[in-house]
Design an enzyme around this catalytic site. Structure first.
Site, PDB file in Angstrom:
ATOM      1  N   ALA A   1      -3.649  -4.958   6.158  1.00 41.65           N
ATOM      2  CA  ALA A   1      -2.895  -4.247   5.613  1.00 41.65           C
ATOM      3  C   ALA A   1      -1.643  -3.595   6.021  1.00 41.65           C
ATOM      4  O   ALA A   1      -1.532  -3.538   7.349  1.00 41.65           O
ATOM      5  CB  ALA A   1      -3.776  -2.605   5.389  1.00 41.65           C
TER       6      ALA A   1
ATOM      7  N   ARG B   1       2.381  -1.758  -9.879  1.00 44.10           N
ATOM      8  CA  ARG B   1       2.413  -3.467  -9.519  1.00 44.10           C
ATOM      9  C   ARG B   1       2.077  -4.233 -10.995  1.00 44.10           C
ATOM     10  O   ARG B   1       2.366  -5.464 -10.829  1.00 44.10           O
ATOM     11  CB  ARG B   1       1.472  -3.557  -8.744  1.00 44.10           C
ATOM     12  CG  ARG B   1       1.433  -3.233  -7.372  1.00 44.10           C
ATOM     13  CD  ARG B   1       0.847  -3.486  -6.297  1.00 44.10           C
ATOM     14  NE  ARG B   1       1.233  -2.945  -5.028  1.00 44.10           N
ATOM     15  CZ  ARG B   1       0.305  -2.749  -4.099  1.00 44.10           C
ATOM     16  NH1 ARG B   1      -0.814  -3.037  -3.750  1.00 44.10           N
ATOM     17  NH2 ARG B   1       0.863  -2.187  -2.949  1.00 44.10           N
TER      18      ARG B   1
ATOM     19  N   ASP C   1     -18.520 -10.741  -0.954  1.00 43.42           N
ATOM     20  CA  ASP C   1     -20.167 -10.803  -0.656  1.00 43.42           C
ATOM     21  C   ASP C   1     -21.033  -9.397  -0.919  1.00 43.42           C
ATOM     22  O   ASP C   1     -22.006  -9.697  -1.525  1.00 43.42           O
ATOM     23  CB  ASP C   1     -20.352 -10.880   0.950  1.00 43.42           C
ATOM     24  CG  ASP C   1     -19.357 -12.122   1.371  1.00 43.42           C
ATOM     25  OD1 ASP C   1     -19.283 -13.016   0.775  1.00 43.42           O
ATOM     26  OD2 ASP C   1     -19.057 -12.193   2.426  1.00 43.42           O
TER      27      ASP C   1
ATOM     28  N   HIS D   1      -4.449  -9.553  -4.840  1.00 43.19           N
ATOM     29  CA  HIS D   1      -4.591  -8.510  -3.712  1.00 43.19           C
ATOM     30  C   HIS D   1      -5.626  -7.600  -3.568  1.00 43.19           C
ATOM     31  O   HIS D   1      -6.313  -7.425  -2.639  1.00 43.19           O
ATOM     32  CB  HIS D   1      -3.224  -7.673  -3.838  1.00 43.19           C
ATOM     33  CG  HIS D   1      -2.843  -6.951  -2.841  1.00 43.19           C
ATOM     34  ND1 HIS D   1      -2.764  -7.309  -1.411  1.00 43.19           N
ATOM     35  CD2 HIS D   1      -2.750  -5.516  -2.407  1.00 43.19           C
ATOM     36  CE1 HIS D   1      -2.268  -6.307  -0.627  1.00 43.19           C
ATOM     37  NE2 HIS D   1      -2.272  -5.322  -1.345  1.00 43.19           N
TER      38      HIS D   1
ATOM     39  N   ALA E   1     -13.449   1.178   5.912  1.00 44.17           N
ATOM     40  CA  ALA E   1     -14.728   2.023   5.420  1.00 44.17           C
ATOM     41  C   ALA E   1     -15.859   1.658   6.372  1.00 44.17           C
ATOM     42  O   ALA E   1     -16.550   2.645   6.676  1.00 44.17           O
ATOM     43  CB  ALA E   1     -14.935   1.401   3.943  1.00 44.17           C
TER      44      ALA E   1
ATOM     45  N   HIS F   1      -0.554  -8.761  -6.235  1.00 46.55           N
ATOM     46  CA  HIS F   1       0.492  -8.089  -5.335  1.00 46.55           C
ATOM     47  C   HIS F   1       1.765  -8.993  -5.825  1.00 46.55           C
ATOM     48  O   HIS F   1       1.932 -10.011  -5.808  1.00 46.55           O
ATOM     49  CB  HIS F   1       0.244  -8.211  -4.084  1.00 46.55           C
ATOM     50  CG  HIS F   1       1.324  -7.101  -3.143  1.00 46.55           C
ATOM     51  ND1 HIS F   1       2.716  -7.444  -3.240  1.00 46.55           N
ATOM     52  CD2 HIS F   1       1.217  -6.090  -2.419  1.00 46.55           C
ATOM     53  CE1 HIS F   1       3.107  -6.527  -2.298  1.00 46.55           C
ATOM     54  NE2 HIS F   1       2.348  -5.567  -2.054  1.00 46.55           N
TER      55      HIS F   1
ATOM     56  N   GLY G   1       1.312  -1.744   4.113  1.00 45.20           N
ATOM     57  CA  GLY G   1       2.089  -0.693   3.771  1.00 45.20           C
ATOM     58  C   GLY G   1       1.505   0.656   4.481  1.00 45.20           C
ATOM     59  O   GLY G   1       2.213   1.435   5.231  1.00 45.20           O
ATOM     60  N   GLY G   2       0.279   1.078   4.018  1.00 46.53           N
ATOM     61  CA  GLY G   2      -0.253   2.418   4.754  1.00 46.53           C
ATOM     62  C   GLY G   2      -1.265   3.223   4.043  1.00 46.53           C
ATOM     63  O   GLY G   2      -1.911   2.565   3.141  1.00 46.53           O
TER      64      GLY G   2
ATOM     65  N   GLU H   1       6.493   3.733  -1.921  1.00 45.70           N
ATOM     66  CA  GLU H   1       6.004   2.343  -2.597  1.00 45.70           C
ATOM     67  C   GLU H   1       5.842   2.653  -4.070  1.00 45.70           C
ATOM     68  O   GLU H   1       6.183   3.776  -4.688  1.00 45.70           O
ATOM     69  CB  GLU H   1       4.636   1.945  -1.984  1.00 45.70           C
ATOM     70  CG  GLU H   1       4.617   1.631  -0.819  1.00 45.70           C
ATOM     71  CD  GLU H   1       3.257   1.199  -0.079  1.00 45.70           C
ATOM     72  OE1 GLU H   1       2.231   0.986  -0.744  1.00 45.70           O
ATOM     73  OE2 GLU H   1       3.287   0.979   1.258  1.00 45.70           O
TER      74      GLU H   1
ATOM     75  N   ARG I   1      -4.536   0.182  -9.405  1.00 39.24           N
ATOM     76  CA  ARG I   1      -4.466   0.907  -8.348  1.00 39.24           C
ATOM     77  C   ARG I   1      -3.230   1.342  -7.914  1.00 39.24           C
ATOM     78  O   ARG I   1      -2.258   0.445  -7.892  1.00 39.24           O
ATOM     79  CB  ARG I   1      -5.203   0.188  -7.108  1.00 39.24           C
ATOM     80  CG  ARG I   1      -5.001   0.840  -5.825  1.00 39.24           C
ATOM     81  CD  ARG I   1      -5.765   0.192  -4.642  1.00 39.24           C
ATOM     82  NE  ARG I   1      -4.919  -1.047  -4.578  1.00 39.24           N
ATOM     83  CZ  ARG I   1      -4.126  -1.313  -3.599  1.00 39.24           C
ATOM     84  NH1 ARG I   1      -4.053  -0.140  -2.473  1.00 39.24           N
ATOM     85  NH2 ARG I   1      -3.551  -2.407  -3.307  1.00 39.24           N
TER      86      ARG I   1
HETATM   87  C1  SIN Z   1       1.771  -3.369   0.654  1.00 33.18           C
HETATM   88  O1  SIN Z   1       2.180  -3.046   1.710  1.00 33.18           O
HETATM   89  O2  SIN Z   1       2.623  -3.811  -0.184  1.00 33.18           O
HETATM   90  C2  SIN Z   1       0.358  -3.096   0.274  1.00 33.18           C
HETATM   91  C3  SIN Z   1      -0.090  -1.807   0.121  1.00 33.18           C
HETATM   92  C4  SIN Z   1      -1.180  -1.700  -0.774  1.00 33.18           C
HETATM   93  O3  SIN Z   1      -1.834  -2.725  -1.249  1.00 33.18           O
HETATM   94  O4  SIN Z   1      -1.659  -0.607  -0.994  1.00 33.18           O
END
Ligand code: SIN
Length: 542
Positions: A46, A285, A218, A346, A16, A239, A48-49, A116, A381
């Site tokens: 990160a 999750r 912060d 996470h 960001a 996670h 996953g993507g 995912e 999320r």
């Molecule tokens: C992961 O790779 O499991 C994390 C991806 C995420 O938190 O969006």
């Protein structure tokens, strides 16, 4: 005290922060302040993507449905639609900046899309299992080459400076920040027409987290101390699969491993997720983390296992080079044996209330990325939606700031020198260390995956006492990065507890044994905490 001037101050160098700075840097002078090395951020870890509707067979409507489903009735639907719809444009922009996403072997025109939890189809763009590193590599290179962007590493923001705090007449606005130079120990001020908080998450509020050490909330704490509203902070995402090994520091084992066929099993080798959700190991999750917690408690085990032995070593080495190598470093051969895993904190779904264009309640201040709460994630999320949000919101934030024009007013505000008063150098580092551990342990033990009223009460009492002690310490001794981070995690901890106490139902990531069901008697409500500026410790009960 040194005072630096710029058009726009961006705090934080994750996805960001870098994207906001790059866009602002085309037309204005930007200082990008970051508290450690510029390449150290939550983004950098990160795996996953980025979830994005880019496959011709995919539909925006499906991604919207998956996001709303995970969010358990609390997503702001117009926000979801707006942010998801812009994903593909931003991906192209990232590629123009040099980011390389994985393509399918032998079919270079097609992305290799990952699967995912909670997604009804493959839609996660990735760069192996180190997507964050690739993003930061490319964007940092661009930022370093931009003559309008001054990157200032090792500068840790202390607090925002507002005209209200300066007691200037007229409406309150943000005019910059005080920052601590970690190398010299000096405090300086940066005056800016506009300030952007892109400080990321707050995983370090908890004892076990997949987040790196910089994730100490912060920006969240600073915004709250400046009197801004904080939304939905009870929704802390665990996670489900972090490596269970004494030296692994909660290393993440990406959800993409389950996307490629990994199955969660207990110590007896039994697949257990089917008992909890028809989607099995690829359920959202909140469900998976709670199921693992339940399984571990019922069986008295200290971890569960992720079994991906159905895949070949060749495949695993290519698709998950980092995870494969890390497991091997700890003596775990993932192609031959199940990987021991436990849930760890996470992601913070809540944050500083902000629009999709970063706008906050305080003129002169924007927030984007994990520090902000736009309403995209709701109560939980969806995997890989956070980098999507970061890139789209960053773009919109910068466009909005540029469209408004940089205010020259901020530059005229006199910022008084930092007052250290009678503070002396600390010879009590042990207090910081002790309180740091205590905040994080209290949060882990009492404000975790499964909550109760009594645990929350106990946590609130303890955190309030700790905050009193930390405040005294903060005033008595010269500030250090450690005391600033401790103050921030303690402030955020209290906000999480207060938010959790207000939610008298179970929804998404907030699960309490005292109200185990969602409250169906009224529409789902967001939790909003806003206190007078100052962040003083009070005994107010919400
Ligand atoms: C992961 O790779 O499991 C994390 C991806 C995420 O938190 O969006």
């Amino acid at each position: 005290m040194q005072v630096l001037d710029c058009d726009n101050l961006v705090i934080g160098s994750g996805l960001a922060g870098l994207m906001t700075a790059l866009r602002l840097g085309r037309h204005s002078r930007v200082i990008l302040a970051t508290k450690k090395a510029a390449d150290e951020s939550n983004t950098a870890y990160a795996q996953g993507g980025i979830a994005c509707v880019i496959d011709p067979d995919d539909r925006l409507e499906e991604h919207v449905r998956d996001t709303l489903g995970a969010g358990a009735g609390l997503c702001r639907e117009p926000v979801v639609r707006a942010l998801l719809a812009e994903g593909a444009d931003r991906i192209r922009e990232l590629e123009a900046w040099g980011v390389r996403f994985e393509r399918r072997a032998g079919r270079e025109e097609e992305y290799d899309l990952g699967q995912e939890g909670g997604h009804s189809r493959r839609r996660v763009l990735h760069a192996g299992d180190m997507t964050g590193r690739e993003l930061i590599r490319a964007l940092l290179q661009q930022a370093e080459a931009c003559p309008n962007i001054e990157i200032r590493p090792e500068l840790m923001a202390i607090d925002l400076v507002t005209t209200g705090w300066l007691r200037r007449p007229g409406p309150n606005r943000c005019v910059g920040a005080y920052l601590l130079d970690r190398r010299s120990g000096a405090v300086l001020a940066i005056r800016a027409g506009h300030t952007v908080l892109a400080t990321g998450g707050a995983g370090k509020v908890y004892l076990y987290t997949s987040n790196p050490d910089v994730a100490t909330g912060d920006g969240l704490a600073m915004a709250w101390r400046a009197g801004l509203p904080i939304l939905n902070l009870e929704f802390v995402q665990f996670h489900p699969t972090c490596l269970y090994h004494p030296e692994a520091k909660s290393f993440l084992v990406s959800e993409a491993v389950r996307g490629e066929g990994g199955v969660l099993v207990n110590a007896a080798g039994e697949s257990f997720m089917e008992k909890y959700d028809a989607r099995g190991s690829l359920a959202p999750r909140d469900i998976v983390a709670r199921a693992i917690d339940q399984e571990m408690k019922t069986r008295g085990d200290s971890c569960v296992y992720l079994d991906i032995t159905r895949r070949s070593e060749k495949f695993l080495r290519r698709r998950f080079p980092n995870i494969y190598a890390t497991c091997l470093k700890f003596g775990i051969h993932m192609a031959r044996e199940p990987v021991p895993v436990v849930p760890a904190v996470h992601f913070f779904c809540g944050g500083v209330e902000a629009g999709t264009d970063g706008r906050t309640q305080l003129p002169g201040l924007s927030a984007c990325g994990e520090v902000a709460c736009t309403g995209l994630h709701g109560a939980n999320r969806l995997a890989s939606n956070s980098l999507l949000e970061a890139m789209v919101a960053a773009h919109r934030t910068a466009e909005t700031i540029l469209a408004a024009g940089s205010s020259s007013r901020a530059a005229r505000e006199e910022i008084p020198p930092w007052q250290s008063g009678a503070a002396v150098p600390s010879d009590e580092g042990i207090v910081v260390e002790h309180n740091w551990n205590e905040v994080r342990t209290v949060m882990w033990d009492y404000v975790g995956i499964v909550r109760t009223n009594r645990r929350l009460e106990r946590a609130l009492r303890r955190i309030r006492n700790l905050r009193r002690e930390i405040r005294e310490y903060y005033l008595d001794y010269l500030i250090t990065p450690d005391i600033l981070e401790l103050r921030n995690i303690a402030d955020v901890a209290e906000l999480v507890i207060r938010s959790a106490r207000r939610r008298r139902e179970s929804r998404g990531l907030h699960y309490t044994l005292d109200y185990p069901q969602p409250d169906s008697s009224r529409p789902a409500q967001e939790t909003r905490i806003q206190d007078p500026p100052g962040g003083a410790v009070t005994d107010r009960l919400d």
